[in-house]
Motif scaffolding. Structure first.
Motif, PDB file in Angstrom:
ATOM      1  N   ASP A  43       0.779  -1.126  -0.012  1.00 62.18           N
ATOM      2  CA  ASP A  43       0.000   0.025  -0.074  1.00 62.18           C
ATOM      3  C   ASP A  43       0.713   1.337   0.178  1.00 62.18           C
ATOM      4  O   ASP A  43       0.591   2.340  -0.561  1.00 62.18           O
ATOM      5  CB  ASP A  43      -0.999   0.023   1.359  1.00 62.18           C
ATOM      6  CG  ASP A  43      -1.954  -1.024   1.017  1.00 62.18           C
ATOM      7  OD1 ASP A  43      -2.393  -1.614  -0.041  1.00 62.18           O
ATOM      8  OD2 ASP A  43      -2.411  -1.198   2.207  1.00 62.18           O
ATOM      9  N   ALA A  93      -7.815   0.645  -0.653  1.00 56.97           N
ATOM     10  CA  ALA A  93      -7.878  -0.737  -1.425  1.00 56.97           C
ATOM     11  C   ALA A  93      -8.875  -0.559  -2.537  1.00 56.97           C
ATOM     12  O   ALA A  93      -8.570  -1.403  -3.731  1.00 56.97           O
ATOM     13  CB  ALA A  93      -8.649  -1.532  -0.197  1.00 56.97           C
ATOM     14  N   ALA A  94      -9.850   0.302  -2.661  1.00 62.36           N
ATOM     15  CA  ALA A  94     -10.765   0.702  -3.818  1.00 62.36           C
ATOM     16  C   ALA A  94      -9.740   1.188  -4.948  1.00 62.36           C
ATOM     17  O   ALA A  94     -10.024   0.625  -6.317  1.00 62.36           O
ATOM     18  CB  ALA A  94     -11.660   1.431  -3.264  1.00 62.36           C
ATOM     19  N   ARG A  96      -6.795   0.735  -5.503  1.00 58.67           N
ATOM     20  CA  ARG A  96      -5.839  -0.626  -6.026  1.00 58.67           C
ATOM     21  C   ARG A  96      -6.684  -1.199  -6.961  1.00 58.67           C
ATOM     22  O   ARG A  96      -5.992  -1.840  -8.066  1.00 58.67           O
ATOM     23  CB  ARG A  96      -5.195  -1.367  -4.954  1.00 58.67           C
ATOM     24  CG  ARG A  96      -4.396  -2.285  -5.669  1.00 58.67           C
ATOM     25  CD  ARG A  96      -3.676  -3.569  -4.295  1.00 58.67           C
ATOM     26  NE  ARG A  96      -3.422  -2.884  -3.256  1.00 58.67           N
ATOM     27  CZ  ARG A  96      -4.241  -3.009  -2.246  1.00 58.67           C
ATOM     28  NH1 ARG A  96      -5.428  -3.745  -1.866  1.00 58.67           N
ATOM     29  NH2 ARG A  96      -3.742  -2.264  -0.980  1.00 58.67           N
ATOM     30  N   ASN A  97      -7.764  -1.737  -6.519  1.00 59.95           N
ATOM     31  CA  ASN A  97      -8.569  -2.767  -7.392  1.00 59.95           C
ATOM     32  C   ASN A  97      -9.015  -1.890  -8.847  1.00 59.95           C
ATOM     33  O   ASN A  97      -9.240  -2.340  -9.699  1.00 59.95           O
ATOM     34  CB  ASN A  97      -9.768  -3.219  -6.596  1.00 59.95           C
ATOM     35  CG  ASN A  97      -9.599  -3.971  -5.462  1.00 59.95           C
ATOM     36  OD1 ASN A  97      -8.187  -4.740  -5.522  1.00 59.95           O
ATOM     37  ND2 ASN A  97     -10.392  -3.981  -4.276  1.00 59.95           N
ATOM     38  N   TRP A  98      -9.730  -0.684  -8.626  1.00 62.13           N
ATOM     39  CA  TRP A  98      -9.919   0.131  -9.697  1.00 62.13           C
ATOM     40  C   TRP A  98      -9.293   0.338 -10.674  1.00 62.13           C
ATOM     41  O   TRP A  98      -9.247   0.160 -11.987  1.00 62.13           O
ATOM     42  CB  TRP A  98     -10.668   1.422  -9.176  1.00 62.13           C
ATOM     43  CG  TRP A  98     -11.269   2.544 -10.304  1.00 62.13           C
ATOM     44  CD1 TRP A  98     -12.219   2.151 -11.006  1.00 62.13           C
ATOM     45  CD2 TRP A  98     -10.784   3.478 -10.796  1.00 62.13           C
ATOM     46  NE1 TRP A  98     -12.711   3.165 -11.976  1.00 62.13           N
ATOM     47  CE2 TRP A  98     -11.451   3.791 -11.771  1.00 62.13           C
ATOM     48  CE3 TRP A  98      -9.491   4.027 -10.485  1.00 62.13           C
ATOM     49  CZ2 TRP A  98     -11.202   5.077 -12.368  1.00 62.13           C
ATOM     50  CZ3 TRP A  98      -9.270   5.333 -11.162  1.00 62.13           C
ATOM     51  CH2 TRP A  98     -10.026   5.742 -12.136  1.00 62.13           C
ATOM     52  N   SER A  99      -7.868   0.425 -10.357  1.00 64.54           N
ATOM     53  CA  SER A  99      -6.702   1.070 -11.401  1.00 64.54           C
ATOM     54  C   SER A  99      -6.293  -0.325 -11.952  1.00 64.54           C
ATOM     55  O   SER A  99      -6.081  -0.566 -13.122  1.00 64.54           O
ATOM     56  CB  SER A  99      -5.480   1.634 -10.534  1.00 64.54           C
ATOM     57  OG  SER A  99      -4.847   0.387  -9.560  1.00 64.54           O
ATOM     58  N   GLN A 100      -6.409  -1.421 -11.206  1.00 63.26           N
ATOM     59  CA  GLN A 100      -5.949  -2.874 -11.699  1.00 63.26           C
ATOM     60  C   GLN A 100      -6.903  -3.004 -12.879  1.00 63.26           C
ATOM     61  O   GLN A 100      -6.746  -3.629 -14.187  1.00 63.26           O
ATOM     62  CB  GLN A 100      -5.926  -4.037 -10.723  1.00 63.26           C
ATOM     63  CG  GLN A 100      -5.618  -5.227 -11.089  1.00 63.26           C
ATOM     64  CD  GLN A 100      -4.343  -5.483 -11.754  1.00 63.26           C
ATOM     65  OE1 GLN A 100      -3.493  -4.931 -11.220  1.00 63.26           O
ATOM     66  NE2 GLN A 100      -4.060  -6.382 -12.547  1.00 63.26           N
ATOM     67  N   LYS A 101      -8.453  -2.817 -12.527  1.00 60.90           N
ATOM     68  CA  LYS A 101      -9.413  -2.997 -13.516  1.00 60.90           C
ATOM     69  C   LYS A 101      -9.356  -2.450 -14.904  1.00 60.90           C
ATOM     70  O   LYS A 101      -9.576  -2.682 -15.862  1.00 60.90           O
ATOM     71  CB  LYS A 101     -10.603  -3.117 -13.003  1.00 60.90           C
ATOM     72  CG  LYS A 101     -11.578  -3.421 -13.678  1.00 60.90           C
ATOM     73  CD  LYS A 101     -13.210  -3.358 -12.994  1.00 60.90           C
ATOM     74  CE  LYS A 101     -13.492  -1.783 -13.198  1.00 60.90           C
ATOM     75  NZ  LYS A 101     -14.748  -1.474 -12.464  1.00 60.90           N
ATOM     76  N   PRO A 106      -1.122  -3.420 -12.642  1.00 60.20           N
ATOM     77  CA  PRO A 106      -0.890  -2.704 -11.558  1.00 60.20           C
ATOM     78  C   PRO A 106      -0.779  -1.104 -11.805  1.00 60.20           C
ATOM     79  O   PRO A 106       0.103  -0.918 -12.991  1.00 60.20           O
ATOM     80  CB  PRO A 106       0.281  -3.384 -10.737  1.00 60.20           C
ATOM     81  CG  PRO A 106       0.409  -4.819 -11.073  1.00 60.20           C
ATOM     82  CD  PRO A 106      -0.213  -4.843 -12.419  1.00 60.20           C
TER      83      PRO A 106
END
Length: 171
Positions: A43, A93-94, A96-101, A106
């Motif tokens: 993080d 956390a949101a 990280r997930n949103w940018s990955q999607k 990453p």
């Protein structure tokens, strides 16, 4: 055995045992001590890349060089309410997930143009946690940059109080 050689060897061993714990750092903890936030090393790395995207290095040092991610973490840890701290952690956390999607990889592996384009889409994402997190990070990053030693000594021209006299200033 030579006494001087034995003392020197003993000092090398003592110095090595003092330095050795710094080499083996737990990878699940942040680099700085935080009282209220629980941030992992991953993080912290994501926040470091986000800050570097907001303040990129040009002729002037960027966010990584000025260690602005530590400033953001410390300010959120010390100055924000527990609700804001929880929103920060959830927003990280949101993000990280949103940018990955959105990127398909990453955030740290994307180049600067892709990161900048992604950050321009944060307001359109419709996620309240994401927008509040990005707002906190952006505000604290700008505050940390403007109050950094580099900016205050090299970029801001200090004028002694009361300043110069301007006879044409409208009153």
């Amino acid at each position: 055995m030579n006494r001087r050689a034995a003392v020197r060897t003993l000092l090398y061993i003592a110095g090595g045992t003092m330095v050795l714990p710094a080499c083996f750092r737990e990878s699940r903890k942040a680099s700085i001590a935080l009282a209220n936030l629980s941030i992992s090393e991953a993080d912290e790395g994501l926040l470091e890349e986000l800050v570097e995207t907001l303040v990129p290095a040009t002729d002037n040092p960027g966010g990584k060089d000025l260690l602005l991610h530590f400033f953001v973490l410390k300010m959120v840890d010390d100055c924000h309410s527990p609700d804001d701290q929880q929103a920060f952690t959830k927003g990280l956390a949101a993000f990280r997930n949103w940018s990955q999607k959105e990127l398909g990889k990453p955030f740290a592996e994307a180049d600067l143009e892709q990161r900048t384009a992604l950050l321009s889409k944060v307001a359109d994402s419709g996620d309240d946690e994401l927008t509040s997190f990005y707002g906190m990070v952006k505000r604290r990053t700008i505050q940390g940059y403007m109050n950094s030693q580099y900016v205050m000594t090299n970029l801001v021209k200090y004028e002694l109080i009361p300043g110069r006299y301007n006879g044409y200033f409208p009153v």
